[in-house]
Design an enzyme around this catalytic site. Structure first.
Site, short mmCIF file in Angstrom:
data_model
loop_
_atom_site.label_atom_id
_atom_site.label_comp_id
_atom_site.label_asym_id
_atom_site.label_seq_id
_atom_site.Cartn_x
_atom_site.Cartn_y
_atom_site.Cartn_z
N ASN A 1 0.81 -1.22 0.00
CA ASN A 1 0.00 0.00 0.00
C ASN A 1 0.84 1.26 0.00
O ASN A 1 1.93 1.27 0.57
CB ASN A 1 -0.83 0.07 1.29
CG ASN A 1 -2.20 -0.54 1.13
OD1 ASN A 1 -2.80 -0.47 0.05
ND2 ASN A 1 -2.68 -1.14 2.19
N LYS B 1 0.04 -4.38 5.26
CA LYS B 1 0.51 -5.35 6.26
C LYS B 1 1.50 -6.35 5.68
O LYS B 1 2.43 -6.77 6.35
CB LYS B 1 -0.68 -6.08 6.88
CG LYS B 1 -1.50 -5.18 7.75
CD LYS B 1 -2.52 -5.93 8.54
CE LYS B 1 -2.74 -5.20 9.86
NZ LYS B 1 -1.62 -5.31 10.78
N GLY B 2 1.26 -6.73 4.42
CA GLY B 2 2.18 -7.68 3.79
C GLY B 2 3.57 -7.08 3.70
O GLY B 2 4.56 -7.70 4.11
N GLU C 1 -5.59 -8.46 3.82
CA GLU C 1 -5.85 -7.21 3.09
C GLU C 1 -5.88 -7.45 1.58
O GLU C 1 -5.90 -6.48 0.82
CB GLU C 1 -4.76 -6.17 3.43
CG GLU C 1 -4.86 -5.66 4.85
CD GLU C 1 -3.87 -4.55 5.15
OE1 GLU C 1 -4.16 -3.73 6.02
OE2 GLU C 1 -2.78 -4.51 4.53
N THR D 1 -1.19 -10.87 20.86
CA THR D 1 -0.51 -9.66 21.33
C THR D 1 -1.49 -8.81 22.12
O THR D 1 -2.68 -8.74 21.80
CB THR D 1 0.09 -8.84 20.16
OG1 THR D 1 -0.97 -8.43 19.29
CG2 THR D 1 1.12 -9.66 19.39
N GLY E 1 -0.96 -5.40 23.16
CA GLY E 1 -0.56 -3.99 23.21
C GLY E 1 0.49 -3.76 24.30
O GLY E 1 1.46 -4.51 24.41
N ASP F 1 3.44 6.26 18.70
CA ASP F 1 2.66 5.84 17.54
C ASP F 1 2.73 4.31 17.44
O ASP F 1 3.79 3.76 17.17
CB ASP F 1 3.24 6.49 16.27
CG ASP F 1 2.48 6.10 15.01
OD1 ASP F 1 1.47 5.38 15.11
OD2 ASP F 1 2.90 6.52 13.91
N GLY G 1 2.13 -4.44 15.58
CA GLY G 1 1.79 -5.86 15.36
C GLY G 1 2.57 -6.47 14.20
O GLY G 1 2.99 -7.63 14.26
N ASP G 2 2.76 -5.70 13.13
CA ASP G 2 3.50 -6.22 11.96
C ASP G 2 4.97 -6.47 12.31
O ASP G 2 5.56 -7.48 11.90
CB ASP G 2 3.40 -5.24 10.79
CG ASP G 2 1.97 -5.09 10.29
OD1 ASP G 2 1.17 -6.02 10.49
OD2 ASP G 2 1.66 -4.04 9.71
P1 ADP Z 1 -1.53 -4.49 16.76
O1 ADP Z 1 -0.59 -3.40 16.33
O2 ADP Z 1 -1.66 -5.59 15.78
O3 ADP Z 1 -2.86 -4.00 17.28
P2 ADP Z 1 -0.65 -4.74 19.54
O4 ADP Z 1 -1.22 -3.39 19.81
O5 ADP Z 1 -1.13 -5.86 20.41
O6 ADP Z 1 -0.81 -5.19 18.03
O7 ADP Z 1 0.94 -4.60 19.68
C1 ADP Z 1 1.84 -5.60 19.27
C2 ADP Z 1 3.02 -5.63 20.21
O8 ADP Z 1 3.66 -4.34 20.20
C3 ADP Z 1 2.67 -5.90 21.68
O9 ADP Z 1 2.61 -7.29 21.94
C4 ADP Z 1 3.83 -5.23 22.40
O10 ADP Z 1 4.94 -6.10 22.48
C5 ADP Z 1 4.17 -4.04 21.48
N1 ADP Z 1 3.51 -2.82 21.98
C6 ADP Z 1 2.33 -2.29 21.58
N2 ADP Z 1 2.02 -1.18 22.29
C7 ADP Z 1 3.05 -1.00 23.15
C8 ADP Z 1 3.34 -0.04 24.19
N3 ADP Z 1 2.50 0.96 24.45
N4 ADP Z 1 4.49 -0.18 24.88
C9 ADP Z 1 5.36 -1.19 24.61
N5 ADP Z 1 5.14 -2.13 23.68
C10 ADP Z 1 4.00 -2.05 22.95
#
Ligand code: ADP
Length: 297
Positions: A10, A39-40, A136, A211, A213, A237, A242-243
């Site tokens: 993209n 994402k790819g 996607e 995951t 976050g 940001d 996740g990627d």
């Molecule tokens: P996606 O981006 O697919 O929604 P997540 O939000 O679960 O996935 O984030 C993926 C990984 O990124 C988490 O497992 C964590 O290791 C890391 N991550 C995401 N947000 C944070 C944060 N605020 N602080 C530290 N690591 C983060």
């Protein structure tokens, strides 16, 4: 083991302005940026930065040179990417001074993937090779089935979630990687333990990575569950977290690391990404991740 990422490419067109336009309003924006994405593409870059030898398959239109060039300069093999007549998939993203945004997605060439193209690409792979897919592009279900039939190791990140994902063949997946929202939508469960258990029941053996976050990540298979906390960083940001996680996790696992070590490495890589604005361009290389791990563990 050969590694194939078959997915979206993209162009993100980002327009920054003091406030978002109201219906019928025309605004002049003060900043315009073009970013590579999909994402790819992001996951191929992450695998490659982690140290894997990766090929990417997918479609771009006549305006897709910058994506192919970006991948090539990163070290991803681009010879399997197909050119179509129309436009490359792109997003128009309006961002205001408070970080609020509006987005329009045009899937373009990402939705022009055909079964014939899939067959042609898969012909070059055999049992034991790894394929990584997202959601996607068109033909994801077809690719899941065909790759599984061939005996490839099938890793799937069913993202971005849409209800059609519920009809896809989870039993063809060896490693399922989901965030909390995707996990919840697919399993109907909210807490990590019942969620991963429900997902594993629908798969044919295999493993689930969830995951969470800022709460870290979980790995579960028939042998049990392991959880690793996120690293404590100032997140600015989370796009691409996740990627980045997906690429680093898979590379660590196929290099023979334990699931716990792979989770930790992936959490480190994605923690670095969330401290910077942007996605694909900010995915760190292996040395940076190793340095971060030495400093934080
Ligand atoms: P996606 O981006 O697919 O929604 P997540 O939000 O679960 O996935 O984030 C993926 C990984 O990124 C988490 O497992 C964590 O290791 C890391 N991550 C995401 N947000 C944070 C944060 N605020 N602080 C530290 N690591 C983060």
């Amino acid at each position: 083991m050969k590694i194939l990422v078959f997915g979206s490419l993209n162009i993100d067109k980002v327009y920054t302005m003091p406030s978002l336009p109201m219906q019928g309003e025309t605004l002049t924006c003060k900043r315009y940026e073009v970013h590579v994405g999909g994402k790819g593409l992001n996951q191929a870059v992450s695998l490659c930065k982690a140290g894997a030898d990766v090929s990417m398959a997918g479609c771009v239109g006549t305006d897709g040179d910058l994506l192919v060039e970006f991948l090539r300069s990163t070290g991803v093999h681009t010879d399997k990417i197909q050119r179509t007549e129309g436009f490359t998939g792109h997003a128009v993203i309006l961002v205001d001074g408070n970080g609020q945004n509006q987005m329009v997605m045009y899937p373009g060439a990402n939705w022009e993937i055909t079964p014939e193209y899939c067959d042609k690409i898969l012909d070059e792979y055999e049992a034991g090779d790894l394929i990584l897919l997202q959601y996607e592009t068109t033909q994801v279900g077809y690719l899941l089935r065909k790759a599984h039939e061939k005996g490839m190791l099938v890793a799937w990140n069913p993202s971005a979630f849409v209800p059609a994902i519920l009809d896809e063949p989870l039993e063809c997946v060896d490693i399922l990687l989901v965030n909390e929202y995707e996990g919840q939508c697919i399993s109907g469960e909210c807490a990590p333990e019942p969620m991963t258990a429900a997902l594993l029941r629908r798969m044919n053996g295999g493993a689930v990575v969830l995951t969470l976050g800022g709460e870290g990540a979980v790995y579960a298979d028939a042998g049990g569950m392991v959880r690793v906390p996120a690293f404590c960083v100032d997140a600015v940001d989370t796009t691409g977290a996740g990627d980045t996680f997906t690429g680093y996790f898979l590379h660590s696992l196929i290099c023979g690391k334990t699931p716990e070590e792979a989770l930790r490495t992936a959490c480190a890589a994605s923690a670095i990404v969330v401290t910077k604005p942007g996605a694909a361009e900010t995915i760190p290389d292996r040395e940076t991740v190793e340095c971060f791990l030495r400093a934080h563990c």
